[in-house]
Design a protein around this motif. Structure first.
Motif, PDB file in Angstrom:
ATOM      1  N   PRO A 185       0.753  -1.215   0.082  1.00 21.21           N
ATOM      2  CA  PRO A 185      -0.126   0.119   0.167  1.00 21.21           C
ATOM      3  C   PRO A 185       0.601   1.248   0.099  1.00 21.21           C
ATOM      4  CG  PRO A 185      -0.932  -1.677   1.336  1.00 21.21           C
ATOM      5  CD  PRO A 185       0.333  -2.046   1.093  1.00 21.21           C
ATOM      6  N   GLY A 237       2.216   1.663  -3.542  1.00 24.15           N
ATOM      7  CA  GLY A 237       1.409   2.288  -4.372  1.00 24.15           C
ATOM      8  C   GLY A 237       1.133   3.931  -4.041  1.00 24.15           C
ATOM      9  N   ASP A 238       1.407   4.403  -2.944  1.00 26.19           N
ATOM     10  CA  ASP A 238       1.325   5.859  -2.839  1.00 26.19           C
ATOM     11  C   ASP A 238       2.497   6.745  -3.496  1.00 26.19           C
ATOM     12  OD1 ASP A 238      -0.533   5.638  -0.668  1.00 26.19           O
ATOM     13  OD2 ASP A 238       1.146   5.958   0.776  1.00 26.19           O
ATOM     14  N   ARG A 246      -1.579   4.042  -7.344  1.00 27.70           N
ATOM     15  CA  ARG A 246      -2.345   2.880  -6.816  1.00 27.70           C
ATOM     16  C   ARG A 246      -2.870   2.049  -8.004  1.00 27.70           C
ATOM     17  NH1 ARG A 246      -3.591   7.523  -3.676  1.00 27.70           N
ATOM     18  NH2 ARG A 246      -2.451   7.575  -1.746  1.00 27.70           N
ATOM     19  N   LYS A 247      -3.454   2.542  -8.936  1.00 27.64           N
ATOM     20  CA  LYS A 247      -3.962   2.088  -9.969  1.00 27.64           C
ATOM     21  C   LYS A 247      -3.113   0.859 -10.874  1.00 27.64           C
ATOM     22  CE  LYS A 247      -6.442   2.735 -14.526  1.00 27.64           C
ATOM     23  NZ  LYS A 247      -7.294   3.473 -15.306  1.00 27.64           N
ATOM     24  N   MET A 289      -2.192  -1.945  -8.512  1.00 24.41           N
ATOM     25  CA  MET A 289      -3.339  -2.700  -8.351  1.00 24.41           C
ATOM     26  C   MET A 289      -3.539  -3.676  -9.528  1.00 24.41           C
ATOM     27  SD  MET A 289      -6.010  -3.641  -6.405  1.00 24.41           S
ATOM     28  CE  MET A 289      -6.888  -2.539  -5.487  1.00 24.41           C
ATOM     29  N   MET A 343      -5.705  -1.271  -0.277  1.00 26.27           N
ATOM     30  CA  MET A 343      -5.532  -0.554  -1.083  1.00 26.27           C
ATOM     31  C   MET A 343      -6.978  -0.183  -1.782  1.00 26.27           C
ATOM     32  SD  MET A 343      -2.176  -1.950  -3.214  1.00 26.27           S
ATOM     33  CE  MET A 343      -2.419  -0.572  -4.581  1.00 26.27           C
ATOM     34  N   MET A 381      -8.117   3.766  -2.584  1.00 29.69           N
ATOM     35  CA  MET A 381      -8.543   4.211  -3.873  1.00 29.69           C
ATOM     36  C   MET A 381      -9.974   4.918  -3.742  1.00 29.69           C
ATOM     37  SD  MET A 381      -6.816   1.095  -6.151  1.00 29.69           S
ATOM     38  CE  MET A 381      -7.453   1.562  -7.637  1.00 29.69           C
ATOM     39  N   ARG A 430      -1.767   9.389  -6.300  1.00 29.57           N
ATOM     40  CA  ARG A 430      -0.493   9.027  -5.498  1.00 29.57           C
ATOM     41  C   ARG A 430      -0.732  10.147  -4.467  1.00 29.57           C
ATOM     42  NH1 ARG A 430       1.252   9.283 -10.772  1.00 29.57           N
ATOM     43  NH2 ARG A 430       2.580   7.525 -11.518  1.00 29.57           N
ATOM     44  N   GLY A 473      -0.404   4.945   2.873  1.00 29.19           N
ATOM     45  CA  GLY A 473      -0.433   3.453   2.579  1.00 29.19           C
ATOM     46  C   GLY A 473      -0.116   2.748   3.961  1.00 29.19           C
TER      47      GLY A 473
END
Length: 489
Positions: A73, A76-77, A81-82, A85, A124, A128, A196, A402
């Protein structure tokens, strides 16, 4: 950082499309976590191996899920994130294919480890969701719907897994998992926008390594302790010492790196340690009761005497279904009363439910087991589990969204392992000293005591403040600014 103006086609996105996409992703994780429960015996037979080896493949998945949840997580920041994922779902599908084609249990375990990368999908997904749904009340309702699925897809996942394995063999279950992962990839690609929360920040891989050793050591220590008489207690002690030393190293690393995974300031705050402690105690108190002691009580020839084929209909399925139905209601309550208050109400009710259950172990009729499963499904799966996940999101600081959801996910997984180690140890000891009914009674009462401790610690969790809640972008009324943050980071 790019200074190019945002593309006019970029918007805050369709919320219905977002919810559908995130549900698809959560389905992909949940099937990996729960669909195999009735399939283990079939896997053992078709791979010509032992139940212990199949059990290790399950341990490999949950340990992998716990470890990946700690840091993905946060990553992803930083990278989007997309994007992350989609990568997670692709690798989850790859793991499913490996397991479906496995010629032996070793390759099966490898596939399960790769599938474990799906572990952080739920936290996550909630981050989102929060980015695209900044209104706290609307977010609470949608969050509850997403998180309710995480308690089991109304028991249908386990029932479908059993039917597929009986009809087509265990490999068909993994092919279904792979197909759902593919669907989820396209859903996330089409239904979500990129986001982000950190700019120009590097990932703290040294801190990640130390934290992975902390959780991994404790997880495998508790897994080993759960073997009771067959446990290697010297190994348990060594793993606990290793975990403690790794935590000291983690603290030292976070104190001196420029971009820590978790700043020491956040580690010291109640938003971190009070929430993680509450999650750990709650999971330890209830997980093995609902997923071990009550199903075992139901099947005990001297007590419940329900067949293995029927036990899910009286326990696990109504438990999951009750949680799924209660989830959206809990979201409505959280939107009005606050996450913390609803969590504490759920803890009180779950404690009362376990206390009552403990004194019904001498005569566990199917109807009694059904009522118990529905009640705790409502109070724990439908309230506590959802509020704990939600608090991990709304208590996260804007500059590090995250870390808390990831560590909270690790606390869930660690609590699950600890629950089986502690409650089953008490159950076995009392059974040997008194009788089976007393063993179940004291195991369940121990869970109730742990929930009381969780309730006490929960009073230390700070109240989420709306202007500190995770998004770090403009209010809902300014979609242009929201899009600009998304495109320019």
């Amino acid at each position: 950082m790019s200074t190019v103006s945002p593309s006019p086609r970029r918007t805050t996105g369709s919320v219905p499309a977002l919810v559908v996409a995130l549900l698809a992703a959560i389905f992909a994780f949940q099937l990996n976590a729960s669909m195999l429960s009735p399939v283990l015996a079939t896997m053992e037979r078709e791979l010509d191996t032992t139940s212990a080896q199949i059990g290790l493949s399950q341990t490999a998945f949950f340990a992998s899920a716990a470890l990946f949840s700690l840091f993905l997580p946060r990553w992803g920041d930083l990278i989007g994130r997309k994007r992350l994922m989609i990568g997670i779902l692709v690798l989850t599908g790859v793991g499913s294919v490996i397991a479906a084609l496995a010629p032996n249990v070793e390759v099966l375990s490898l596939g399960r480890i790769v599938q474990g990368i799906s572990g952080p999908i739920v936290p996550m997904a909630l981050i989102m969701l929060r980015v695209q749904v900044p209104d706290p009340r609307r977010y609470a309702k949608l969050m509850a719907i997403l998180t309710a699925i995480n308690g089991g897809i109304a028991g249908v996942d386990a029932l479908l897994g059993g039917w597929l394995a009986a009809t087509f063999g265990f490999r068909s279950v993994f092919w279904v998992m792979a197909a759902v992962s593919v669907v989820a990839v396209f859903a996330i690609a089409a239904g979500t926008i990129e986001s982000r929360s950190s700019e120009g920040t590097k990932m703290d891989w040294k801190g990640v390594g130390a934290l992975v050793v902390v959780l991994g050591s404790l997880y495998f220590a508790f897994d080993q302790a759960g073997k009771l008489a067959n446990a290697n207690w010297l190994l348990v002690g060594a793993l606990i010492v290793l975990g403690a030393l790794a935590f000291v190293a983690f603290w030292a690393i976070e104190s001196r790196v420029n971009y820590p995974l978790v700043t020491i300031t956040y580690l010291k705050e109640r938003r971190t340690w009070a929430l993680l402690s509450t999650t750990l105690l709650t999971m330890t108190g209830v997980f093995a009761v609902m997923n071990g002691l009550i199903p075992n009580l139901a099947q005990d020839p001297a007590l419940g005497n329900i067949s293995a084929g029927e036990v899910s209909w009286w326990t696990l399925t109504p438990y999951a279904l009750a949680g799924l139905i209660m989830g959206p209601i809990a979201g409505q309550l959280a939107a009005r009363m606050g996450y913390k208050r609803v969590l504490q109400g759920g803890l009180v009710l779950t404690t009362l439910g376990l206390g009552a259950t403990a004194f019904l172990t001498s005569n566990p009729t199917p109807i009694v087991l059904l009522l118990i499963s529905i009640f705790i499904g409502v109070t724990y799966a439908g309230i506590c589990n959802i509020m704990l996940n939600g608090l991990g999101i709304v208590l996260s600081p804007k500059d590090n969204q995250g870390y808390l959801p990831g560590m909270n996910s690790g606390a869930f997984n660690l609590g699950a392992g600890l629950s089986f180690a502690i409650l089953f140890a008490i159950n076995t000891f009392v059974t040997n000293q008194v009788d089976a009914a007393a063993g179940y009674r004291f195991g369940i009462l121990a869970g109730a005591v742990l929930l009381l401790l969780a309730l006490a610690v929960s009073t230390l969790i700070p109240q989420p403040e709306d202007d500190d809640v995770v998004t770090g972008h403009a209010p809902e009324s300014d979609p242009v600014t929201t899009s600009q943050e998304t495109d320019n980071v």
